[in-house]
Design a protein around this motif. Structure first.
Motif, PDB file in Angstrom:
ATOM      1  N   VAL A 169       0.801  -1.090   0.152  1.00 37.70           N
ATOM      2  CA  VAL A 169       0.054  -0.018   0.169  1.00 37.70           C
ATOM      3  C   VAL A 169       0.779   1.309  -0.167  1.00 37.70           C
ATOM      4  O   VAL A 169       1.720   1.496   0.904  1.00 37.70           O
ATOM      5  CB  VAL A 169      -1.005  -0.047   1.376  1.00 37.70           C
ATOM      6  CG1 VAL A 169      -1.834   1.203   1.037  1.00 37.70           C
ATOM      7  CG2 VAL A 169      -1.770  -1.233   1.368  1.00 37.70           C
ATOM      8  N   ALA A 170       1.028   2.024  -1.144  1.00 37.56           N
ATOM      9  CA  ALA A 170       1.764   3.321  -1.200  1.00 37.56           C
ATOM     10  C   ALA A 170       1.093   4.149  -0.475  1.00 37.56           C
ATOM     11  O   ALA A 170      -0.104   4.415  -0.687  1.00 37.56           O
ATOM     12  CB  ALA A 170       2.225   3.387  -2.528  1.00 37.56           C
ATOM     13  N   GLN A 208     -13.383   7.398  -2.521  1.00 39.86           N
ATOM     14  CA  GLN A 208     -13.719   7.044  -3.989  1.00 39.86           C
ATOM     15  C   GLN A 208     -13.378   5.638  -4.161  1.00 39.86           C
ATOM     16  O   GLN A 208     -12.387   5.102  -3.624  1.00 39.86           O
ATOM     17  CB  GLN A 208     -12.917   8.018  -4.865  1.00 39.86           C
ATOM     18  CG  GLN A 208     -13.804   9.302  -5.006  1.00 39.86           C
ATOM     19  CD  GLN A 208     -13.079   9.901  -6.088  1.00 39.86           C
ATOM     20  OE1 GLN A 208     -12.454   9.258  -7.084  1.00 39.86           O
ATOM     21  NE2 GLN A 208     -13.306  11.482  -6.131  1.00 39.86           N
ATOM     22  N   GLY A 210     -11.424   2.790  -5.949  1.00 37.13           N
ATOM     23  CA  GLY A 210     -10.040   2.785  -6.396  1.00 37.13           C
ATOM     24  C   GLY A 210      -9.008   3.318  -5.727  1.00 37.13           C
ATOM     25  O   GLY A 210      -8.149   3.369  -6.017  1.00 37.13           O
ATOM     26  N   GLY A 212      -8.186   2.499  -2.732  1.00 42.81           N
ATOM     27  CA  GLY A 212      -7.263   1.520  -2.026  1.00 42.81           C
ATOM     28  C   GLY A 212      -7.790   0.930  -0.761  1.00 42.81           C
ATOM     29  O   GLY A 212      -7.256   0.492   0.118  1.00 42.81           O
ATOM     30  N   LYS A 213      -9.114   1.204  -0.551  1.00 44.20           N
ATOM     31  CA  LYS A 213      -9.775   0.745   0.723  1.00 44.20           C
ATOM     32  C   LYS A 213      -9.853  -0.825   0.885  1.00 44.20           C
ATOM     33  O   LYS A 213      -9.436  -1.213   1.821  1.00 44.20           O
ATOM     34  CB  LYS A 213     -11.484   1.147   0.682  1.00 44.20           C
ATOM     35  CG  LYS A 213     -11.569   2.690   0.567  1.00 44.20           C
ATOM     36  CD  LYS A 213     -12.847   3.073   0.714  1.00 44.20           C
ATOM     37  CE  LYS A 213     -13.649   2.636  -0.751  1.00 44.20           C
ATOM     38  NZ  LYS A 213     -13.143   3.384  -1.893  1.00 44.20           N
ATOM     39  N   THR A 214     -10.259  -1.460  -0.189  1.00 42.31           N
ATOM     40  CA  THR A 214     -10.158  -3.249   0.084  1.00 42.31           C
ATOM     41  C   THR A 214      -8.633  -3.193   0.054  1.00 42.31           C
ATOM     42  O   THR A 214      -8.377  -4.295   0.860  1.00 42.31           O
ATOM     43  CB  THR A 214     -10.625  -3.588  -1.419  1.00 42.31           C
ATOM     44  OG1 THR A 214     -11.866  -3.057  -1.872  1.00 42.31           O
ATOM     45  CG2 THR A 214     -10.550  -5.185  -1.145  1.00 42.31           C
TER      46      THR A 214
HETATM   47  P1  ADP Z   1     -11.325   0.487  -3.453  1.00 44.49           P
HETATM   48  O1  ADP Z   1     -11.457  -0.636  -2.306  1.00 44.49           O
HETATM   49  O2  ADP Z   1     -10.966   1.898  -2.758  1.00 44.49           O
HETATM   50  O3  ADP Z   1     -12.066   0.656  -4.467  1.00 44.49           O
HETATM   51  P2  ADP Z   1      -9.122  -0.970  -4.261  1.00 44.49           P
HETATM   52  O4  ADP Z   1      -8.532  -1.289  -2.958  1.00 44.49           O
HETATM   53  O5  ADP Z   1      -9.864  -2.339  -4.863  1.00 44.49           O
HETATM   54  O6  ADP Z   1     -10.077  -0.058  -4.171  1.00 44.49           O
HETATM   55  O7  ADP Z   1      -7.982  -0.531  -5.305  1.00 44.49           O
HETATM   56  C1  ADP Z   1      -7.976  -1.224  -6.515  1.00 44.49           C
HETATM   57  C2  ADP Z   1      -6.432  -1.261  -6.843  1.00 44.49           C
HETATM   58  O8  ADP Z   1      -5.801  -0.204  -7.052  1.00 44.49           O
HETATM   59  C3  ADP Z   1      -5.673  -2.140  -5.853  1.00 44.49           C
HETATM   60  O9  ADP Z   1      -5.799  -3.471  -6.169  1.00 44.49           O
HETATM   61  C4  ADP Z   1      -3.995  -1.528  -6.160  1.00 44.49           C
HETATM   62  O10 ADP Z   1      -3.654  -2.116  -7.250  1.00 44.49           O
HETATM   63  C5  ADP Z   1      -4.473  -0.303  -6.690  1.00 44.49           C
HETATM   64  N1  ADP Z   1      -4.157   0.533  -5.633  1.00 44.49           N
HETATM   65  C6  ADP Z   1      -5.352   1.648  -5.072  1.00 44.49           C
HETATM   66  N2  ADP Z   1      -4.659   2.280  -4.252  1.00 44.49           N
HETATM   67  C7  ADP Z   1      -3.277   1.882  -3.900  1.00 44.49           C
HETATM   68  C8  ADP Z   1      -2.070   2.272  -3.119  1.00 44.49           C
HETATM   69  N3  ADP Z   1      -2.495   3.262  -2.119  1.00 44.49           N
HETATM   70  N4  ADP Z   1      -1.067   1.655  -3.223  1.00 44.49           N
HETATM   71  C9  ADP Z   1      -1.179   0.667  -4.091  1.00 44.49           C
HETATM   72  N5  ADP Z   1      -1.864   0.300  -4.921  1.00 44.49           N
HETATM   73  C10 ADP Z   1      -3.222   0.931  -5.083  1.00 44.49           C
END
Ligand code: ADP
Ligand code: ZN
Length: 599
Positions: A169-170, A208, A210, A212-214
């Motif tokens: 997680v960056a 939003q 994408g 990185g919540k998941t």
């Molecule tokens: P959300 O759950 O917020 O919709 P995800 O966790 O599914 O978002 O993020 C989708 C993808 O985007 C992750 O699997 C990863 O590849 C990339 N991503 C998003 N945020 C980050 C982050 N902070 N560092 C690295 N990769 C990220």
């Protein structure tokens, strides 16, 4: 896509094919049955209507009537006619009685009663049951696909352990920091329990799609080496009535069995939207939501389960979900700033081959407003483009093309910010900040940013003052001036104004109205409180002139605030330009940087 996902996909496809063929078979059977009954009801040569049969009996034309026990169709042989005819008997009992009567009356015919043919009986029963059986199979299959069985995906500790960690997680350093406490708790619950410490049961991740919540939820599970059960709120609403609540119960049952673990509920707003009293889909959601609340309240202290839930619309959530003991902790995950974007790009660049000319930093500079998922997507697209172009490594050009490609997609979702908009936002926010810095009560600027947040194109954040009981008239007036700072800067610098200030103006107008009608701060109208919300006629009672006076007072307050803001902007134009410049370059500036700029 990993192996497991691929298998799931295959399984799903097979299920769809099976389901499809079943539907076809069923339609065919229904069609056949329909035609059969249709031809039955359509009297043909070989059939006799019941009344016709009675007439023939009365006329003495009948040679024999043959009936089978349990069947309503009788075979009728007429005198002098070769062919047997059939006739549907509405009531066999009544018919037999009638026939006996006729026989006694002297009509001569044979009445035969045959026992049922077992084979015929079984097959006809089966045939009549066939649609029902098929329907049951279909429903079962459908339920299975809906995931009545086991949809909560358990990534067991082993897979998670090797997979996502905080290193994947960056950026998000502050957020990660907050998460460390949860990881510690999952690893060592006894320590916390002995101390009597209360650990949050539910954590709401807001941001939003994408961002990185998941990913962060998985990283917590990975760091703590505990299983990760995930489920999406939208899965619940697609389901049949009553199923949502039972799914929630099962989810928590499973979690309790494998505790310590993490439950991740994506799109919780789908089940957790505000309850209202209307029926239908809403009440179904209510049941699901109620069950969720029950489960959240029913945790024992020895159960080490943490529920993480993600949403992009925390304001939509039912207040009950946010009470203590439920989702009482909130972590907001914003769009990454330039440094964050570079870090994310670096992580996703790890397994890819790049040409020498590639500079991730400059890509980060060009991708304001992009989410982590967008950035990952860009590098993936670039790899695809490089492969198609038969490059030995991904070149800068490939990446530029990928950015364009992804941008077009995002433009369709209107998420890309043009240079012009960026400039407007920069001056608007700089306007708020500069004007605020000149006002005694509004000085505490904490952060200025042109990274969009929610519907706003940027934001100016203030340090929260210590708890206050009163707000003075001066503070209210200065707040209005600060709110007008955005619009004033737009007007003076760009000689045009935008919709970007609509929320500012709304808030300012609210303050002005409250000052006059709630806090009695008007010089001419004096201390009076008018609550038009509770009683819309209150204003009428006070008379038209009074209403006009209120309007005039509100307008004066707002006009004055706007004029003051414009004056402050003109006086500090050089500082405004500096701050806007810095915003365009860095996107976010901290309190210290801001102070330095306006020295
Ligand atoms: P959300 O759950 O917020 O919709 P995800 O966790 O599914 O978002 O993020 C989708 C993808 O985007 C992750 O699997 C990863 O590849 C990339 N991503 C998003 N945020 C980050 C982050 N902070 N560092 C690295 N990769 C990220
Ligand atoms: Zn504003």
């Amino acid at each position: 896509m990993d192996e497991k996902q691929k298998n799931d996909e295959k399984k799903k496809n097979r299920q769809y094919i099976l389901l499809g063929s079943l539907v076809v078979v069923m339609i065919a059977i229904i069609a056949i049955m329909y035609f059969m009954t249709a031809s039955n009801s359509n009297p043909s040569e070989r059939e006799l209507a019941y009344t016709e049969l009675i007439e023939e009996v009365n006329a003495g034309n009948v040679e024999s009537v043959e009936m089978t026990v349990g069947s309503t169709t009788a075979k009728v042989k007429l005198k002098g006619v070769e062919e047997e005819k059939t006739c549907i008997i509405p009531s066999t009992q009544a018919f037999i009685e009638l026939m006996q009567q006729k026989y006694e009356e002297g009509n001569e015919f044979e009445l035969l009663q045959k026992p049922t043919n077992i084979f015929v009986r079984i097959s006809s029963t089966l045939f009549s049951l066939l649609p029902t059986i098929l329907l049951v199979v279909l429903i079962l299959l459908f339920f299975k696909m809906q995931g009545l069985g086991d949809k909560g995906k358990v990534y067991d500790s082993e897979t998670t352990r090797s997979k996502v960690t905080f290193d994947d997680v960056a950026g998000l350093d502050e957020e990660k920091h907050e998460m460390i406490e949860i990881v510690d708790f999952l690893k060592n619950p006894e320590r916390f329990n002995q101390m009597g410490a209360k650990i949050p049961r539910g954590v709401l991740l807001c941001g939003q799609p994408g961002t990185g919540k998941t990913l962060i939820a998985k990283a917590i599970a990975g760091e703590a080496k505990v299983p990760f059960i995930s489920m999406s709120g939208s899965e619940f609403i697609e389901m049949f009535a009553g199923l949502g609540a039972s799914r929630v119960r099962k989810l928590f049952e499973k979690a309790k069995k494998i505790s310590p673990c993490i439950i991740f509920i994506d799109e919780i707003d789908a089940i957790g939207s505000r309850r209202n009293s209307s029926g239908g889909a809403e009440s179904e959601n209510n049941q699901t939501l109620n069950q969720l609340l029950v489960e959240m309240d029913g945790f024992d202290t020895d159960e080490t389960i943490i529920v993480l839930a993600a949403t992009n619309r925390p304001e939509m959530l039912d207040k009950a979900l946010l009470r203590p003991g439920r989702f009482d902790r909130r972590i907001t995950i914003g769009l990454p700033d330039m440094r964050g974007r570079e870090a994310i790009l670096k992580i996703h660049a790890k397994e890819k081959k790049f040409a020498e000319d590639v500079d991730l930093k400059s890509i980060a500079e060009d991708t304001a407003g992009f989410t982590g998922a967008d950035l990952a997507n860009i590098l993936n697209e670039a790899a695809i483009i490089a492969t198609i172009n038969e490059h030995r490594a991904i070149t800068n050009r490939d990446i530029e093309d990928a950015v364009k490609k992804v941008t077009v997609g995002l433009e369709k979702q209107s998420r890309v910010i043009s240079e012009k908009d960026k400039k407007l936002t920069a001056y608007h926010e700089a306007g708020h900040a500069i004007v605020s810095s000149r006002l005694e009560t509004q000085k505490n600027v904490k952060e200025v940013s042109i990274i969009p947040r929610g519907v706003a194109g940027g934001y100016t954040m203030y340090k929260s003052n210590e708890d206050k009981y009163y707000i003075s008239k001066t503070e209210m007036e200065e707040k209005m001036v600060a709110l007008m700072g955005g619009r004033a800067a737009e007007k003076i610098v760009l000689n045009d104004i935008s919709t970007g200030a609509s929320n500012d103006i709304e808030v300012a107008t609210g303050i002005a109205k409250d000052m006059i009608t709630k806090y009695g701060m008007s010089e001419t109208l004096g201390p009076i409180s008018i609550n038009t919300e509770q009683d819309p006629y209150e204003l009428q009672m006070l008379g038209e002139k009074f209403g006009d006076a209120i309007g005039a007072e509100v307008k004066i307050l707002l006009d004055n605030a706007y004029a003051t803001a414009q004056k402050l902007i003109r006086e500090n134009r050089d500082k405004l330009d500096k701050v806007a410049e810095a915003l365009l370059q860095k996107e976010v500036i901290s309190a210290e940087e801001f102070q330095e700029l306006i020295q």
